[in-house]
Design an enzyme around this catalytic site. Structure first.
Site, mmCIF file in Angstrom:
data_model
loop_
_atom_site.group_PDB
_atom_site.id
_atom_site.type_symbol
_atom_site.label_atom_id
_atom_site.label_comp_id
_atom_site.label_asym_id
_atom_site.label_seq_id
_atom_site.Cartn_x
_atom_site.Cartn_y
_atom_site.Cartn_z
ATOM 1 N N ASP A 15 0.840 -1.203 0.000
ATOM 2 C CA ASP A 15 0.000 0.000 0.000
ATOM 3 C C ASP A 15 0.875 1.254 0.000
ATOM 4 O O ASP A 15 0.550 2.265 -0.623
ATOM 5 C CB ASP A 15 -0.897 -0.023 1.244
ATOM 6 C CG ASP A 15 -2.182 0.758 1.053
ATOM 7 O OD1 ASP A 15 -2.212 1.619 0.174
ATOM 8 O OD2 ASP A 15 -3.140 0.523 1.798
ATOM 9 N N HIS A 206 -8.621 -1.646 8.136
ATOM 10 C CA HIS A 206 -7.516 -1.107 7.340
ATOM 11 C C HIS A 206 -7.700 0.410 7.313
ATOM 12 O O HIS A 206 -8.483 0.937 6.510
ATOM 13 C CB HIS A 206 -7.609 -1.727 5.939
ATOM 14 C CG HIS A 206 -6.616 -1.250 4.938
ATOM 15 N ND1 HIS A 206 -5.541 -2.007 4.528
ATOM 16 C CD2 HIS A 206 -6.561 -0.107 4.215
ATOM 17 C CE1 HIS A 206 -4.869 -1.340 3.608
ATOM 18 N NE2 HIS A 206 -5.459 -0.189 3.398
ATOM 19 N N CYS A 239 -3.558 5.428 -2.047
ATOM 20 C CA CYS A 239 -4.061 4.604 -3.139
ATOM 21 C C CYS A 239 -3.973 5.442 -4.391
ATOM 22 O O CYS A 239 -4.447 6.580 -4.420
ATOM 23 C CB CYS A 239 -5.499 4.162 -2.881
ATOM 24 S SG CYS A 239 -6.183 3.252 -4.273
HETATM 25 P P1 HMG Z 1 -8.044 -3.475 -17.565
HETATM 26 O O1 HMG Z 1 -7.327 -2.448 -18.382
HETATM 27 O O2 HMG Z 1 -9.537 -3.446 -17.546
HETATM 28 O O3 HMG Z 1 -7.526 -4.958 -17.874
HETATM 29 O O4 HMG Z 1 -7.505 -3.318 -16.072
HETATM 30 P P2 HMG Z 1 -7.484 -5.832 -19.163
HETATM 31 O O5 HMG Z 1 -7.855 -7.218 -18.750
HETATM 32 O O6 HMG Z 1 -8.252 -5.183 -20.284
HETATM 33 O O7 HMG Z 1 -5.936 -5.803 -19.542
HETATM 34 C C1 HMG Z 1 -5.254 -4.622 -19.934
HETATM 35 C C2 HMG Z 1 -3.757 -4.903 -19.984
HETATM 36 O O8 HMG Z 1 -3.284 -5.187 -18.641
HETATM 37 C C3 HMG Z 1 -3.391 -6.129 -20.815
HETATM 38 O O9 HMG Z 1 -2.094 -5.909 -21.322
HETATM 39 C C4 HMG Z 1 -3.316 -7.236 -19.792
HETATM 40 O O10 HMG Z 1 -2.479 -8.303 -20.195
HETATM 41 C C5 HMG Z 1 -2.717 -6.496 -18.603
HETATM 42 P P3 HMG Z 1 -1.870 -5.419 -22.858
HETATM 43 O O11 HMG Z 1 -2.519 -6.466 -23.709
HETATM 44 O O12 HMG Z 1 -2.552 -4.080 -22.964
HETATM 45 O O13 HMG Z 1 -0.379 -5.315 -22.981
HETATM 46 N N1 HMG Z 1 -3.091 -7.118 -17.324
HETATM 47 C C6 HMG Z 1 -2.199 -7.484 -16.384
HETATM 48 N N2 HMG Z 1 -0.854 -7.408 -16.321
HETATM 49 C C7 HMG Z 1 -0.266 -7.875 -15.193
HETATM 50 N N3 HMG Z 1 -0.957 -8.406 -14.152
HETATM 51 C C8 HMG Z 1 -2.294 -8.493 -14.174
HETATM 52 C C9 HMG Z 1 -2.958 -8.024 -15.328
HETATM 53 N N4 HMG Z 1 -4.269 -7.970 -15.681
HETATM 54 C C10 HMG Z 1 -4.326 -7.426 -16.903
HETATM 55 N N5 HMG Z 1 -2.951 -9.001 -13.131
HETATM 56 C C11 HMG Z 1 -6.946 -4.348 -13.974
HETATM 57 C C12 HMG Z 1 -8.022 -4.152 -15.038
HETATM 58 C C13 HMG Z 1 -7.639 -4.992 -12.790
HETATM 59 C C14 HMG Z 1 -5.852 -5.261 -14.542
HETATM 60 C C15 HMG Z 1 -6.340 -2.965 -13.620
HETATM 61 O O14 HMG Z 1 -7.369 -2.081 -13.325
HETATM 62 C C16 HMG Z 1 -5.400 -3.022 -12.438
HETATM 63 O O15 HMG Z 1 -4.337 -3.657 -12.490
HETATM 64 N N6 HMG Z 1 -5.760 -2.348 -11.322
HETATM 65 C C17 HMG Z 1 -4.968 -2.395 -10.099
HETATM 66 C C18 HMG Z 1 -5.222 -1.169 -9.278
HETATM 67 C C19 HMG Z 1 -4.448 -1.237 -7.995
HETATM 68 O O16 HMG Z 1 -3.515 -2.002 -7.822
HETATM 69 N N7 HMG Z 1 -4.863 -0.379 -7.029
HETATM 70 C C20 HMG Z 1 -4.225 -0.327 -5.751
HETATM 71 C C21 HMG Z 1 -4.552 -1.489 -4.856
HETATM 72 S S1 HMG Z 1 -6.143 -1.366 -4.061
HETATM 73 C C22 HMG Z 1 -5.856 -0.354 -2.671
HETATM 74 O O17 HMG Z 1 -4.799 0.207 -2.544
HETATM 75 C C23 HMG Z 1 -6.897 -0.314 -1.593
HETATM 76 C C24 HMG Z 1 -6.532 -1.143 -0.353
HETATM 77 O O18 HMG Z 1 -5.313 -0.707 0.208
HETATM 78 C C25 HMG Z 1 -7.645 -1.054 0.704
HETATM 79 C C26 HMG Z 1 -8.062 0.381 1.017
HETATM 80 O O19 HMG Z 1 -7.234 1.186 1.443
HETATM 81 O O20 HMG Z 1 -9.250 0.633 0.812
HETATM 82 C C27 HMG Z 1 -6.357 -2.629 -0.720
HETATM 83 MG MG MG Z 2 -5.117 0.999 1.540
#
Ligand code: HMG
Ligand code: MG
Length: 299
Positions: A15, A206, A239
């Site tokens: 995070d 969290h 985030c």
């Molecule tokens: P998308 O663009 O809708 O995904 O993103 P897609 O399926 O259309 O794929 C797009 C591209 O991403 C493709 O590559 C996929 O291969 C690649 P391209 O063909 O364009 O070269 N891809 C990946 N690559 C690596 N690993 C993967 C993956 N999936 C697809 N797993 C997606 C949808 C979910 C992937 C995107 O939105 C994403 O990665 N989001 C992550 C956001 C994130 O990490 N946010 C922070 C964490 S949450 C948080 O901090 C809150 C928390 O702390 C709790 C709180 O505080 O509330 C937990």
């Molecule tokens: Mg968080």
């Protein structure tokens, strides 16, 4: 588990570092993971397997996993948003796979590009696959009190999403105050809605500390029987899809609170404080932890 035992989930390397402008190299992240283990942490997030286009800072989590030293009782935890992430995570020794959704439609779309219900369906095979591979599964619900796009969030919606995650088979749900707007009264209202659905054992809090309320919110959680809390060394965090949200509550501050309240964590406060000061020095940022600053030479 004795009622005075509290489990801390250290989330700073995920995070925290996901929000740093300059990515930290995998070798450095692994070194900090190992230092957290040495301080007594038994649950540590090592990173996430998300799209590097969305969160470039978490690239190299596979390398981090390959470099960490992990005694048998330490759980390394990683975030996974979809099947592709799970496949990558399963090539590592991560013991806990964490899926993540929200109680706010707008936030969920910005964060993982789908609706809440779509995310639950997306997680179904992820949870099944993780469990079939013998991994534990955590579910996160973000924006449990407030959302940067929608404002106040109804506790009943958080309870609904939490129930859905538990129905999928997650072992635990972490309730995220993503933008750190909650106050104890709101945490009580949230837990009034969620605890009847889930009990307390599978719940974690969290807290982000944007408004300086995280410690008060943790006290509220303790009063309600919550015994799992997420925190980040040196209050790292935020985030990328929640503009303005500051870091997680600092592990140092939580440890100081818990010791005073008679709770045991097995984590050494002074060691965490020294590590926090060191990390702040390397990242060239002020140390937001009041306890950390008090216990080190200014942090
Ligand atoms: P998308 O663009 O809708 O995904 O993103 P897609 O399926 O259309 O794929 C797009 C591209 O991403 C493709 O590559 C996929 O291969 C690649 P391209 O063909 O364009 O070269 N891809 C990946 N690559 C690596 N690993 C993967 C993956 N999936 C697809 N797993 C997606 C949808 C979910 C992937 C995107 O939105 C994403 O990665 N989001 C992550 C956001 C994130 O990490 N946010 C922070 C964490 S949450 C948080 O901090 C809150 C928390 O702390 C709790 C709180 O505080 O509330 C937990
Ligand atoms: Mg968080």
């Amino acid at each position: 588990m004795a009622d005075n035992q509290v489990t801390l989930v250290e989330v700073g390397l995920r995070d925290g570092l996901q929000n740093e402008k300059t990515p930290v190299c995998p070798a450095q992240r692994a070194e900090w993971f190992n230092a957290l283990v040495a301080a007594g942490h038994r649950r540590i997030e090592a990173g996430s397997f998300v799209s590097p286009k969305w969160v470039p800072q978490m690239a190299g989590t596979d390398e981090v996993m390959g470099l960490i030293r992990k005694p048998a009782d330490v759980l390394a935890e990683v975030l996974v948003p979809n099947q592709k992430g799970l496949e990558a995570a399963l090539t590592t020794s991560a013991e806990v796979i964490s899926v993540f959704t929200a109680a706010s439609e707008s936030f969920n779309r910005k964060n993982i590009n789908c609706s809440i219900d779509e995310s639950i369906e997306r997680f179904r095979p992820v949870v099944e696959g993780a469990r079939a591979a013998g991994r534990r599964v955590r579910g996160y619900v973000s924006c449990v009190v407030g959302c940067p796009y929608e404002g106040a969030i109804k506790p009943a919606e958080v309870a609904r999403v939490t129930r859905k995650l538990l129905e999928l088979g997650v072992d635990e749900v972490s309730l995220g105050d993503t933008i750190g707007v909650a106050r104890p009264k709101e945490i009580h209202a949230l837990l009034d809605a969620v605890i009847p659905e889930t009990g307390t054992e599978k719940l974690a809090l969290h807290c982000h500390d944007t408004y300086g309320q995280a410690i008060a919110n943790i006290v509220a959680g303790l009063e309600r029987g919550i015994r799992i809390f997420d925190s980040a060394v040196a209050g790292l965090g935020g985030c990328p899809y929640a503009k303005g949200a500051t870091g997680n509550v600092a592990t140092e501050d939580v440890l100081y609170l818990l010791a005073g309240e008679g709770f045991e964590t097995g984590v050494n406060l002074q060691q965490v404080a020294s590590l926090g000061a060191h990390i702040c020095q390397i990242l060239d940022r002020p140390n937001p932890s009041r306890t950390g600053r008090a216990l080190t030479a200014g942090g």
